[in-house]
Motif scaffolding. Structure first.
Motif, PDB file in Angstrom:
ATOM      1  N   GLY A   1       0.837  -1.212   0.000  1.00  0.00           N
ATOM      2  CA  GLY A   1       0.000   0.000   0.000  1.00  0.00           C
ATOM      3  C   GLY A   1       0.861   1.246   0.000  1.00  0.00           C
TER       4      GLY A   1
ATOM      5  N   HIS B   1      -5.550  -5.301  -1.591  1.00  0.00           N
ATOM      6  CA  HIS B   1      -5.373  -5.865  -0.272  1.00  0.00           C
ATOM      7  C   HIS B   1      -5.038  -7.365  -0.350  1.00  0.00           C
ATOM      8  CE1 HIS B   1      -5.983  -5.579   4.033  1.00  0.00           C
ATOM      9  NE2 HIS B   1      -6.570  -6.749   3.972  1.00  0.00           N
ATOM     10  N   PRO B   2      -4.133  -7.929   0.408  1.00  0.00           N
ATOM     11  CA  PRO B   2      -3.348  -7.237   1.431  1.00  0.00           C
ATOM     12  C   PRO B   2      -1.958  -6.795   0.947  1.00  0.00           C
ATOM     13  CG  PRO B   2      -3.182  -9.612   1.769  1.00  0.00           C
ATOM     14  CD  PRO B   2      -4.024  -9.412   0.528  1.00  0.00           C
TER      15      PRO B   2
END
Ligand SMILES: Cc1ncc(COP(=O)(O)O)c(C=O)c1O
Length: 404
Positions: A357, A374-375
């Motif tokens: 991220g 995600h993740p």
């Protein structure tokens, strides 16, 4: 630049010079950002703003209600469906545009169960769904199963052949996995579903406009997909539904809105379905979005712009990206989860990476736009109509700098 960087940058230049689709980029409104998120929202085709202005100012503003006939608004869902048809290997008269992908998943799955009927040993009462599917398909399949009195059986695409039986009514699959970019075997899986006497429903969101689909050739029963990714229709542009010609007379829509009536302006209390793919329509079409999409599809009218050319360039782009990532990114820092085999690769590369991220945030700050799933997945989509080899090299170089 280091020596390997220089070598790859020179290769990129040569590949761009030899690229027969390179000129198509000028038909899009882009800046110097490397845009690798066309698998989420396609870039803006230059023809769209003017068309939308005309639709709003002249067609709506001046012609007003006359436009339903005079500007072809009423027939837009099937007209634009016929424009999408060759991109997914379908003859005309089998696709209507309208509603969201999610709504079309619902229509297709319920209609498939209704068409599946009985096998020799009783009612077909099982829906098989791709357990790795984009979530909306799974949610809607669960609801469709409850509404039709079916059991939902989530399995991975590889497990589908073993899960089929005489209770299977319909199988819902994604052509390309949205997370990993894996391309599933549409011909083989469709044939297996048919051998079990069930119907195959395919979600083409990540394949239409990026690679050949061959709906008619492979006998797919029902299919659907969005138009805002590789078809560049714009945010929330309407989706489409394919109903194979020979199934249309049996297609019993769970959303029989007045637009799918045989005589919509007869205003009859009793429903009587229209003939053909029109049965997939529901209510008043979303004209502004739909006509923006129609303008966007004109990109495909250009000389040499074909799904085959796009596929060849897509594979070359993703090959080159993987090569650049291997050269620039320290080993162990990012691992590709996208198949190396061309027969199993869509038009994206997904890299598993710690702090994905945060890494994507920093990539975007540096002018390389992909997305984070995600993740731990960095997702990069390659739209051959406007992405070049220089973009690919730069994206991998910036990623390498961030991960070193
Ligand atoms: C495979 C797939 N199906 C469905 C959707 C979304 O459905 P909708 O267009 O209804 O939002 C997406 C969105 O990215 C997708 O990737």
């Amino acid at each position: 630049m280091s020596e390997p960087e220089l070598e790859l940058a020179i290769r990129a230049e040569k590949l761009d010079a030899a690229d027969e689709l390179a000129g198509v980029r000028s038909q899009f409104i882009l800046d110097d950002v490397v845009y690798l998120d066309g698998n989420s929202l396609g870039a803006l085709p230059a023809s769209v703003p003017g068309r939308v202005e005309d639709v709003v100012r002249r067609q709506w503003g001046e012609l007003r209600i006359r436009s339903w006939d005079e500007s072809g608004w009423w027939t837009a869902p099937e007209r634009i469906g016929d424009r999408i048809a060759p991109l997914v290997g379908a003859a005309a008269g089998q696709i209507v545009v309208g509603d969201s992908t999610s709504v079309n998943v619902f229509k297709a799955l319920v209609a498939a169960v209704r068409m599946a009927g009985d096998s020799g040993s009783g009612r077909r009462d099982e829906i098989v769904v791709d357990a790795t599917t984009f979530p909306t398909d799974g949610y809607i399949a669960e609801s469709a199963a409850r509404m039709t009195g079916c059991t939902l059986r989530p399995v991975t695409p590889a497990e589908v052949p073993g899960a089929l039986g005489d209770r299977t009514a319909a199988v819902l699959l994604n052509h390309v996995d949205y997370r990993t970019g894996r391309l599933h075997d549409l011909p083989g899986l469709t044939a297996a579903v048919h051998a079990a006497g069930a119907l195959a429903v395919w979600d083409l969101c990540h394949s239409a406009g990026a690679l050949p689909v061959g709906l008619d050739e492979h006998g797919v029963d029902l299919a659907l997909g969005c138009t805002y990714k590789y078809l560049n229709g714009g945010p929330g542009s309407p989706a489409y539904l394919y109903v194979r010609a020979d199934l249309q007379s049996r297609f019993d829509s769970p959303l029989p809105g007045w637009n799918s009536h045989a005589e919509p302006f007869g205003m009859r209390p009793a429903y009587e379905p229209a003939a053909g793919a029109l049965r997939g329509r529901v209510g008043t079409p979303d004209i502004l979005s739909m006509l923006a999409l129609e303008a966007a599809l004109e990109v495909w009218d250009g000389d040499g712009v074909s799904v085959e050319a796009v596929r060849a360039k897509s594979l070359a782009l993703t090959d080159f990206f993987l090569e650049c990532v291997a050269a620039y990114v320290p080993s162990g820092r990012a691992e590709s989860v996208t198949p190396v085999d061309h027969a199993e690769r869509g038009s994206q590369v997904a890299l598993r990476c710690a702090d994905a991220g945060d890494v994507m945030k920093r990539l975007i700050e540096r002018g390389v736009v992909g997305d984070f799933r995600h993740p731990d997945v960095l997702r990069f989509g390659f739209t051959p109509l406007y992405v070049g080899f220089g973009d690919v090299e730069r994206a991998a170089r910036v990623l390498g700098e961030l991960l070193r």
